[in-house]
Design a protein around this motif. Structure first.
Motif, short mmCIF file in Angstrom:
data_model
loop_
_atom_site.label_atom_id
_atom_site.label_comp_id
_atom_site.label_asym_id
_atom_site.label_seq_id
_atom_site.Cartn_x
_atom_site.Cartn_y
_atom_site.Cartn_z
N TRP A 193 0.82 -1.21 0.00
CA TRP A 193 0.00 0.00 0.00
C TRP A 193 0.85 1.26 0.00
O TRP A 193 0.48 2.27 -0.61
CB TRP A 193 -0.98 -0.02 1.18
N TRP A 194 2.00 1.22 0.66
CA TRP A 194 2.88 2.38 0.60
C TRP A 194 3.33 2.62 -0.84
O TRP A 194 3.38 3.77 -1.32
CB TRP A 194 4.10 2.19 1.51
N VAL A 197 0.34 4.24 -2.59
CA VAL A 197 0.10 5.62 -2.16
C VAL A 197 1.13 6.56 -2.76
O VAL A 197 0.82 7.70 -3.13
CB VAL A 197 0.09 5.70 -0.62
N LEU A 198 2.36 6.09 -2.87
CA LEU A 198 3.45 6.94 -3.38
C LEU A 198 3.65 6.80 -4.89
O LEU A 198 4.60 7.37 -5.43
CB LEU A 198 4.75 6.61 -2.65
N SER A 199 2.80 6.03 -5.55
CA SER A 199 2.94 5.91 -7.01
C SER A 199 2.82 7.29 -7.63
O SER A 199 2.03 8.13 -7.18
CB SER A 199 1.87 4.96 -7.57
N ASP A 200 3.59 7.52 -8.65
CA ASP A 200 3.75 8.88 -9.16
C ASP A 200 3.60 8.88 -10.67
O ASP A 200 4.55 9.10 -11.41
CB ASP A 200 5.13 9.41 -8.73
N VAL A 412 -7.87 8.75 -0.54
CA VAL A 412 -9.02 8.10 -1.19
C VAL A 412 -8.54 6.74 -1.66
O VAL A 412 -7.49 6.61 -2.27
CB VAL A 412 -9.51 8.93 -2.39
N PHE A 413 -9.32 5.70 -1.35
CA PHE A 413 -8.92 4.35 -1.75
C PHE A 413 -9.91 3.79 -2.76
O PHE A 413 -11.00 4.32 -2.94
CB PHE A 413 -8.82 3.43 -0.53
#
Length: 413
Positions: A193-194, A197-200, A412-413
């Motif tokens: 999940w980290w 979340v940090l996908s760019d 937001v998930f």
């Protein structure tokens, strides 16, 4: 299968390309192969429902297996997401079939006493017992029109260090996990999940820079971090860039103030945009011109109680309470009935079935709305959706269901 010929089944990994295409229609997004792969990295096929019509996927609903911080504890919570129906199959009861099946399966599994989601359209989910349980503060800050909080004091051993967020997951996670137990509305993040979340993904930046990060360090280790982007703009009068804050996490007030000082004084910028702040965000009390924060409210998390006695007994209460609730749940009938909720001075609770006279009457939706401590039972009583049957019980229950901090959903998930 029903009379329409549409079947609903548990999904598998091979469904994802077609599901992604379906969701791109439902949410009006042009999904790139990179974005599809990133989103697919957190999908749990065994927790997806796929609707098929003649072999074509025309509906989808999913849940993630994560935890959610609620008042006083952390609970397993079904994170419901990726819900959509093909535009050719709207208003045929397909969404209702999927949501009913999903909730019944969550309840039958017995692992998650609550489900949580972000609502794309807020009129949809009350039909399935979801209540609006939290709001978020959005800010459009005129950074040059206010005095920021004090930064790191001269001579202090503390410092700020720039990072590439993707290379600093261990540091970020360490701070996040220290703070998470006290921050209602935060979801658990394992390594997978980290990374999500940090996908760019460049196609989703809307012209802004890549994601930036800064860590607040002390001699004893990191105590806070901030994530942001900037969107560069030059106009007739010069630089007018916008700082787009993704997340500010701090373990103590000094780190919190230092991080906001940094964000509010970035060179060549004139505004700061924040989409995920708490209603009681401390920044409001650290600046000299709070109107220049440009605050507005928006809804965030919606809660659906799937196991009423387990859910009500799990959270902590802000005051002692002894109340009998007459609850109606037309979908999950096992939640319907009279329940005695008691909590002592330590906030620990029990919730058991009873035949005693009821003090309050409501549906499961109102209890979901009040579950995170942000929506007042008394306000719901004033709206007529919670009925007081014993004089004085609504005030006492409303105080008990409250919490000392507002929820702070940050993603937001």
């Amino acid at each position: 299968m029903d009379d329409s010929g549409i079947t609903i089944r548990t999904g598998d990994a091979d469904d994802w390309p077609a599901v992604s295409e379906l969701l791109s229609f439902a949410f009006h997004e042009q999904v790139t192969p990179e974005a599809r792969d990133v989103e697919g990295s957190v999908v749990e096929p065994e927790r997806t429902l796929v609707a098929e019509d003649g072999g074509t996927i025309v509906g989808h609903a999913a849940a993630y297996t994560r935890e959610l911080t609620v008042p006083g504890t952390i609970l397993p919570a079904a994170h419901v997401t990726l819900v959509g129906v093909a535009p050719t199959h709207k208003r045929r009861g397909l969404l209702t079939r999927m949501m009913h099946r999903q909730l019944r399966e969550i309840a039958a599994a017995g692992r998650e006493p609550i489900a949580v989601l972000w609502a794309s359209e807020t009129k949809i989910y009350p039909r399935f017992g979801y209540g609006p349980a939290a709001q978020r503060l959005q800010m459009q800050i005129m950074m040059r029109e206010l005095r920021p909080p004090a930064g790191i004091a001269p001579g202090s051993a503390d410092r700020l260090r720039l990072i590439d967020p993707k290379d600093a997951i261990a540091e970020l996670a360490k701070v996040y996990e220290r703070v998470r137990p006290e921050r209602t509305g935060w979801s658990s993040r394992d390594d997978r999940w980290w990374r999500f979340v940090l996908s760019d993904i460049e196609s989703q930046r809307e012209g802004a820079t890549s994601l930036r990060g800064v860590v607040h360090e002390t001699p004893h280790g990191p105590t806070g971090y901030a994530l942001w982007r900037t969107k560069g703009r030059w106009e007739r009068h010069g630089p007018n860039s916008d700082v787009q804050v993704r997340e500010v996490v701090a373990d103590d007030p000094a780190a919190y103030a230092a991080l906001w000082n940094f964000l509010l004084t970035i060179d060549l910028a004139r505004s700061v945009t924040v989409s995920f702040a708490a209603v009681d965000e401390p920044l409001q009390y650290l600046v000299d011109e709070p109107r220049r924060l440009g605050t507005t409210l928006a809804d965030s998390l919606w809660i659906r109680i799937t196991d009423l006695p387990k859910a009500l007994a799990a959270r902590t209460y802000a005051a002692p309470v002894d109340v009998v609730l007459d609850v109606t749940d037309p979908l999950l009938e096992q939640n319907t009935g009279r329940w005695r909720l008691t909590a002592g001075p330590d906030g620990r609770a029990t919730c058991t079935a009873t035949n005693e006279p009821a003090d309050l009457a409501c549906t499961v939706l109102e209890l979901g709305s009040a579950y995170l401590g942000a929506t007042s039972l008394a306000a719901l009583g004033a709206a007529g959706t919670v009925r007081e049957l014993t004089r004085g019980s609504l005030r006492k229950a409303s105080i008990a269901f409250g919490w000392h901090r507002m929820p702070n959903p940050v993603e937001v998930f």
